[in-house]
Design a protein around this motif. Sequence first.
Motif, PDB file in Angstrom:
ATOM      1  N   GLY A 161       0.839  -1.204   0.000  1.00 46.40           N
ATOM      2  CA  GLY A 161       0.000   0.000   0.000  1.00 46.40           C
ATOM      3  C   GLY A 161       0.867   1.245   0.000  1.00 46.40           C
ATOM      4  O   GLY A 161       0.617   2.208  -0.739  1.00 46.40           O
ATOM      5  N   LEU A 162       1.919   1.199   0.814  1.00 49.90           N
ATOM      6  CA  LEU A 162       2.773   2.383   0.942  1.00 49.90           C
ATOM      7  C   LEU A 162       3.542   2.676  -0.352  1.00 49.90           C
ATOM      8  O   LEU A 162       3.820   3.834  -0.671  1.00 49.90           O
ATOM      9  CB  LEU A 162       3.734   2.189   2.123  1.00 49.90           C
ATOM     10  N   ALA A 163       3.862   1.638  -1.121  1.00 43.78           N
ATOM     11  CA  ALA A 163       4.514   1.861  -2.419  1.00 43.78           C
ATOM     12  C   ALA A 163       3.563   2.614  -3.346  1.00 43.78           C
ATOM     13  O   ALA A 163       3.987   3.484  -4.119  1.00 43.78           O
ATOM     14  CB  ALA A 163       4.922   0.530  -3.042  1.00 43.78           C
ATOM     15  N   VAL A 173      -8.193   9.606  -1.922  1.00 45.73           N
ATOM     16  CA  VAL A 173      -8.868   9.000  -0.770  1.00 45.73           C
ATOM     17  C   VAL A 173      -8.271   7.619  -0.530  1.00 45.73           C
ATOM     18  O   VAL A 173      -8.253   6.782  -1.433  1.00 45.73           O
ATOM     19  CB  VAL A 173     -10.398   8.882  -0.991  1.00 45.73           C
ATOM     20  N   ASP A 174      -7.760   7.405   0.676  1.00 45.74           N
ATOM     21  CA  ASP A 174      -7.342   6.062   1.076  1.00 45.74           C
ATOM     22  C   ASP A 174      -8.596   5.349   1.569  1.00 45.74           C
ATOM     23  O   ASP A 174      -9.155   5.687   2.610  1.00 45.74           O
ATOM     24  CB  ASP A 174      -6.268   6.154   2.171  1.00 45.74           C
ATOM     25  N   ASN A 175      -9.026   4.360   0.786  1.00 43.43           N
ATOM     26  CA  ASN A 175     -10.314   3.693   1.023  1.00 43.43           C
ATOM     27  C   ASN A 175     -10.135   2.323   1.696  1.00 43.43           C
ATOM     28  O   ASN A 175     -11.032   1.493   1.647  1.00 43.43           O
ATOM     29  CB  ASN A 175     -11.025   3.534  -0.337  1.00 43.43           C
ATOM     30  N   ALA A 200      -3.815  -3.329  -0.204  1.00 42.08           N
ATOM     31  CA  ALA A 200      -4.423  -4.621  -0.563  1.00 42.08           C
ATOM     32  C   ALA A 200      -4.013  -5.706   0.425  1.00 42.08           C
ATOM     33  O   ALA A 200      -4.576  -6.810   0.432  1.00 42.08           O
ATOM     34  CB  ALA A 200      -4.021  -5.007  -1.990  1.00 42.08           C
ATOM     35  N   THR A 201      -3.021  -5.369   1.240  1.00 46.90           N
ATOM     36  CA  THR A 201      -2.593  -6.225   2.348  1.00 46.90           C
ATOM     37  C   THR A 201      -3.765  -6.533   3.282  1.00 46.90           C
ATOM     38  O   THR A 201      -3.767  -7.567   3.953  1.00 46.90           O
ATOM     39  CB  THR A 201      -1.520  -5.451   3.167  1.00 46.90           C
ATOM     40  N   LYS A 202      -4.736  -5.619   3.315  1.00 51.87           N
ATOM     41  CA  LYS A 202      -5.796  -5.683   4.324  1.00 51.87           C
ATOM     42  C   LYS A 202      -7.012  -6.453   3.776  1.00 51.87           C
ATOM     43  O   LYS A 202      -6.936  -7.646   3.577  1.00 51.87           O
ATOM     44  CB  LYS A 202      -6.131  -4.263   4.778  1.00 51.87           C
ATOM     45  N   TYR A 203      -8.124  -5.769   3.529  1.00 50.38           N
ATOM     46  CA  TYR A 203      -9.358  -6.492   3.170  1.00 50.38           C
ATOM     47  C   TYR A 203      -9.246  -7.243   1.839  1.00 50.38           C
ATOM     48  O   TYR A 203      -9.846  -8.299   1.678  1.00 50.38           O
ATOM     49  CB  TYR A 203     -10.546  -5.534   3.126  1.00 50.38           C
TER      50      TYR A 203
HETATM   51  N1  PLP Z   1      -3.282   2.814   4.212  1.00 48.24           N
HETATM   52  C1  PLP Z   1      -3.819   2.386   5.363  1.00 48.24           C
HETATM   53  C2  PLP Z   1      -5.122   2.934   5.810  1.00 48.24           C
HETATM   54  C3  PLP Z   1      -3.153   1.445   6.148  1.00 48.24           C
HETATM   55  O1  PLP Z   1      -3.683   1.034   7.308  1.00 48.24           O
HETATM   56  C4  PLP Z   1      -1.896   0.949   5.699  1.00 48.24           C
HETATM   57  C5  PLP Z   1      -1.143  -0.036   6.495  1.00 48.24           C
HETATM   58  O2  PLP Z   1      -1.457  -0.327   7.624  1.00 48.24           O
HETATM   59  C6  PLP Z   1      -1.373   1.426   4.500  1.00 48.24           C
HETATM   60  C7  PLP Z   1      -2.101   2.345   3.773  1.00 48.24           C
HETATM   61  C8  PLP Z   1      -0.055   0.929   3.993  1.00 48.24           C
HETATM   62  O3  PLP Z   1      -0.218  -0.333   3.458  1.00 48.24           O
HETATM   63  P1  PLP Z   1       0.917  -1.469   3.409  1.00 48.24           P
HETATM   64  O4  PLP Z   1       1.174  -1.904   4.806  1.00 48.24           O
HETATM   65  O5  PLP Z   1       0.311  -2.485   2.532  1.00 48.24           O
HETATM   66  O6  PLP Z   1       2.109  -0.816   2.807  1.00 48.24           O
END
Ligand code: PLP
Length: 370
Positions: free
Chosen positions: A68-70, A169-171, A193-196
């Motif tokens: 996500g951070l990338a 927007v971070d969704n 995409a790591t999450k849901y």
């Molecule tokens: N956005 C949100 C809301 C997050 O909670 C996270 C990680 O916890 C990220 C982005 C970053 O994602 P990643 O850990 O897949 O790099």
Amino acid sequence: MEKSTIVIHGGRPKRVTGAPLNYPIGATSTFVAGGSAIYSRFGTDVTRGLEDVVSDLEGGETLSFASGLAGVKAVIDTYARVMGRGIDVAIVEGAYNGTRMQLNSAKGIGVRSITTIPADSPGAFCSGLRSLEGVDLVWLETPTNPLMAVLPIAEAVVIAKGKGALVVVDNTFATPIATNPIEFGADVVIHSATKYFGGHSDVLGGTASFSDPALVKEVDLYRRLNGSILGDFEAFLILRGIRTLSLRVRAACENASSLIGLLGEYLGSESVHHPSLLVGASGYEFLPRQMLLYGSMLSFDLGPNPFVAERFCERLRLAINSTSLGAVETQVERREKQEVGISPGLIRVSVGIEAQRDLLDDFRQALDLL
Ligand code: PLP
């Protein structure tokens, strides 16, 4: 099509005789010249399959990233390059701390200024945004982390567009099953995409979906040059996870709503934070339109003593004390461990899809011991 159908049928190979139902993982870095596939850093069938289904869910064109951070970094850096100067960024209070750290690390090299907009209420947020002199990029996350404040995307977009700013927007918390920011005028939608999407705590990945095809091209170029595309195996796992996204999110939301009831009984509803608890409050008229489901992220406050909250987390037998979210298993975390300025007793919960009775029993036995 309904989202629950899109997640099943999107991002599959063409349905012709003998075709596989899923894109096979391509264990290759390169391809024989002359075809459409060139080199895996530019994208593969599996990454494009994942991008297609997310595009269908979010309503924009999607790129996938190694995390996500990338994806966050690709969007920030690319927009600064497109603007040709340092950009002024406004970010909502309670946005993911990694995103804020990312912006801080780009200060002086792409990012000129960072202003935090209060998330105390939709009114406070909108007037904070309105009062900004100059802003190039508005970074919104709703619900916020960890206090679950909900901000009005459509209104924020109108204010931001009036100032000529791009709206991202971070969704991740809401998921596309509940909210589609592009529908409300956002330019870019980010997901960890790591999450849901992945949903099983077994893979890292990210996506960014864009309403503007010109910006996708620029970010794609950034991704090619930086090599930040998602790997094939990870894309495969996330695409597999997405097949059950709708089912998982709905089940987790139902569990969350029961857990909120239990926590409210023990602690009082003022100690519990969840978007559903804002419904009907003044200023939140937009909420049922913006969130079709109120989500499975919640938090509650056990007061000023961090040891009480730590002990609570350790006493849970099903819910796992760990720092992530959006998975099948319920996860808890005393959030002050990750963020400054958080109440020491605040526990964030990512509600999973265990049997509701088992989950409630688990929390009840830990609450009884408080
Ligand atoms: N956005 C949100 C809301 C997050 O909670 C996270 C990680 O916890 C990220 C982005 C970053 O994602 P990643 O850990 O897949 O790099």
